[in-house]
Scaffold this active site. Structure first.
Site, PDB file in Angstrom:
ATOM      1  N   CYS A  44    -104.728  67.380  59.654  1.00 18.73           N
ATOM      2  CA  CYS A  44    -105.405  66.992  60.903  1.00 18.73           C
ATOM      3  C   CYS A  44    -104.597  67.386  62.129  1.00 18.73           C
ATOM      4  O   CYS A  44    -105.176  67.687  63.177  1.00 18.73           O
ATOM      5  CB  CYS A  44    -105.670  65.490  60.900  1.00 18.73           C
ATOM      6  SG  CYS A  44    -106.672  64.969  59.501  1.00 18.73           S
ATOM      7  N   GLU A  47    -120.578  86.087  48.763  1.00 21.67           N
ATOM      8  CA  GLU A  47    -121.070  84.703  48.871  1.00 21.67           C
ATOM      9  C   GLU A  47    -121.400  84.128  47.493  1.00 21.67           C
ATOM     10  O   GLU A  47    -121.145  82.964  47.218  1.00 21.67           O
ATOM     11  CB  GLU A  47    -122.300  84.627  49.784  1.00 21.67           C
ATOM     12  CG  GLU A  47    -121.992  84.838  51.260  1.00 21.67           C
ATOM     13  CD  GLU A  47    -121.011  83.809  51.793  1.00 21.67           C
ATOM     14  OE1 GLU A  47    -121.101  82.634  51.408  1.00 21.67           O
ATOM     15  OE2 GLU A  47    -120.134  84.193  52.585  1.00 21.67           O
ATOM     16  N   CYS A  86    -105.742  70.646  63.356  1.00 21.57           N
ATOM     17  CA  CYS A  86    -107.196  70.852  63.387  1.00 21.57           C
ATOM     18  C   CYS A  86    -107.737  70.861  64.821  1.00 21.57           C
ATOM     19  O   CYS A  86    -107.421  69.964  65.612  1.00 21.57           O
ATOM     20  CB  CYS A  86    -107.879  69.744  62.583  1.00 21.57           C
ATOM     21  SG  CYS A  86    -109.666  69.880  62.593  1.00 21.57           S
ATOM     22  N   CYS A 118    -109.159  71.254  56.466  1.00 21.66           N
ATOM     23  CA  CYS A 118    -109.852  70.032  56.053  1.00 21.66           C
ATOM     24  C   CYS A 118    -110.023  70.049  54.533  1.00 21.66           C
ATOM     25  O   CYS A 118    -111.121  69.960  54.005  1.00 21.66           O
ATOM     26  CB  CYS A 118    -111.202  69.933  56.765  1.00 21.66           C
ATOM     27  SG  CYS A 118    -111.857  68.264  56.776  1.00 21.66           S
ATOM     28  N   CYS A 176    -112.502  63.479  65.758  1.00 23.14           N
ATOM     29  CA  CYS A 176    -112.906  63.340  64.345  1.00 23.14           C
ATOM     30  C   CYS A 176    -112.970  61.861  63.954  1.00 23.14           C
ATOM     31  O   CYS A 176    -111.980  61.127  64.085  1.00 23.14           O
ATOM     32  CB  CYS A 176    -111.908  64.091  63.465  1.00 23.14           C
ATOM     33  SG  CYS A 176    -112.228  63.848  61.721  1.00 23.14           S
TER      34      CYS A 176
HETATM   35  S1  SF4 Z   1    -109.265  66.137  61.967  1.00 22.95           S
HETATM   36 FE1  SF4 Z   1    -111.111  65.687  60.801  1.00 22.95          FE
HETATM   37  S2  SF4 Z   1    -112.137  67.644  60.533  1.00 22.95           S
HETATM   38 FE2  SF4 Z   1    -110.029  68.064  61.157  1.00 22.95          FE
HETATM   39  S3  SF4 Z   1    -108.852  68.305  59.240  1.00 22.95           S
HETATM   40 FE3  SF4 Z   1    -108.689  66.155  59.837  1.00 22.95          FE
HETATM   41  S4  SF4 Z   1    -110.362  65.157  58.748  1.00 22.95           S
HETATM   42 FE4  SF4 Z   1    -110.823  67.347  58.752  1.00 22.95          FE
END
Ligand code: SF4
Length: 357
Positions: free
Chosen positions: A207, A41, A210, A200, A216
């Site tokens: 996205c 970390e 994601c 992200c 989002c």
């Molecule tokens: S959908 Fe939103 S959280 Fe997901 S990668 Fe795109 S900007 Fe990031």
């Protein structure tokens, strides 16, 4: 401020995605050993995974446990950090190991609140250690995670500002409160880190892949490029110095840096306010500085200032005495093993020890 309903299954979605698509085989994963987790970390702060892996492995070979690290001198530790930058991390790591041995019986405290009281460990790092080592339900909020939260929840304002940061911590706490009791904290914590690093990302978030995309805010409003908002612009000052690369008899004169300061605890080259001051110091030791010794100016950017370095290479037929107690004539063959800041190592490259035959 009202909370979006999507916060209710935020953690579950991150967890499920991590198990299928997140990183599973990093050298510091699949362990509950707080020492190894802590080391990773700290190394990962401001530094990417690919850079950290070889440092992490070398460090663990030399310091396999807390006791070995606490018992070593700082002089032994710094070479294993040289090149990673942000050297206060290494000094704090060493100090923290000593505090753990002296005051905590050689063990990490049992919860994130107590861990956060140790040298060099902030709230997010303490939570990550407690989540990975003990399964504690406490939120993290490092740079990558801030990006995910600001975009997903549409949080405006620079995340370094106290009010914005508090809002993000509040959202992270609520996301955990709304998560099921049996939430896998290792997968969730790692999932947040992986989402921020893999999908992200700062420049081009993916996205379409994601797990949070359907709710989002940044995606809905097309604000991925605007969030998180950047630090308000500020100019960083320029500083100037001259550095002396004085060498002879296959040795170079190095100077130990004081503990405080950007290169604290490392070895560097003798540094002067100007080339004129450098020449005067040399002349006072009976050493002439030829114009041909001047090398190209070198610029190194720190977080708070830009340092313009005028390097001077001066060859002396034989080593003189050290001018100051903190200086040392160092044999060329030891240079690869000494803790030197990356720009100083670059400046030393023209020395014969690195020249190809
Ligand atoms: S959908 Fe939103 S959280 Fe997901 S990668 Fe795109 S900007 Fe990031």
């Amino acid at each position: 401020m009202s909370l979006p309903p999507a916060i209710n299954d935020f953690a579950v979605r991150v967890c499920a995605w991590q198990r299928r698509h997140g990183r599973q085989h990093l050298p510091w994963q699949n362990t509950r050993d707080p020492y190894r987790i802590w080391l990773s970390e700290i190394m990962l702060q401001q530094t990417q995974v690919g850079t950290v892996i070889p440092y992490y492995q070398r460090f663990l070979e030399r310091f396999p446990d807390l006791q070995t690290l606490a018992g070593a001198g700082q002089e032994d530790v710094m070479p294993y950090w040289a090149g990673l930058g942000y050297y206060a991390r290494a000094r704090n790591l060493h100090r923290c190991a000593q505090v753990l041995v002296a005051e905590h019986g050689g063990h990490f405290p049992p919860d994130s609140r107590a861990i956060a009281g140790l040298p060099g460990i902030g709230r997010s790092t303490a939570s990550a250690i407690a989540a990975f080592a003990y399964g504690e339900r406490s939120p993290i909020m490092d740079g990558n995670v801030k990006r995910v939260f600001t975009r997903f929840f549409g949080v405006h304002g620079y995340p370094g500002l106290r009010a914005v940061e508090q809002r993000l911590w509040g959202l992270a706490e609520t996301a955990l409160e709304r998560a099921p009791d049996d939430l896998d904290m290792t997968a969730y914590t790692q999932g947040l880190m992986d989402l921020g690093a893999q999908l992200c990302s700062r420049g081009k978030p993916q996205c379409e892949a994601c797990p949070l995309a359907s709710n989002c805010e940044a995606k809905r409003l097309g604000l991925q490029r605007e969030l998180p908002e950047p630090r308000p612009r500020r100019t960083i000052p320029d500083r100037h110095c001259a550095m002396l690369i004085l060498h002879g008899d296959k040795h170079v004169l190095l100077e130990k840096q004081p503990q405080s300061g950007v290169w604290g605890g490392l070895w560097s080259l003798p540094r002067y306010d100007s080339s004129h001051a450098l020449a005067e110091a040399c002349i006072s030791q009976g050493i002439a500085v030829p114009d041909s010794g001047r090398m190209a100016t070198f610029v190194h950017t720190f977080t708070h200032f830009r340092l313009h370095i005028e390097p001077w290479m001066v060859d002396v037929p034989r080593r003189a005495a050290e001018w100051l107690p903190e200086q040392s004539w160092t044999p060329f063959e030891l240079l690869p093993h000494i803790a030197l800041p990356a720009p100083v190592r670059t400046l030393l490259e023209p020395l014969p020890y690195t020249r190809k035959a």
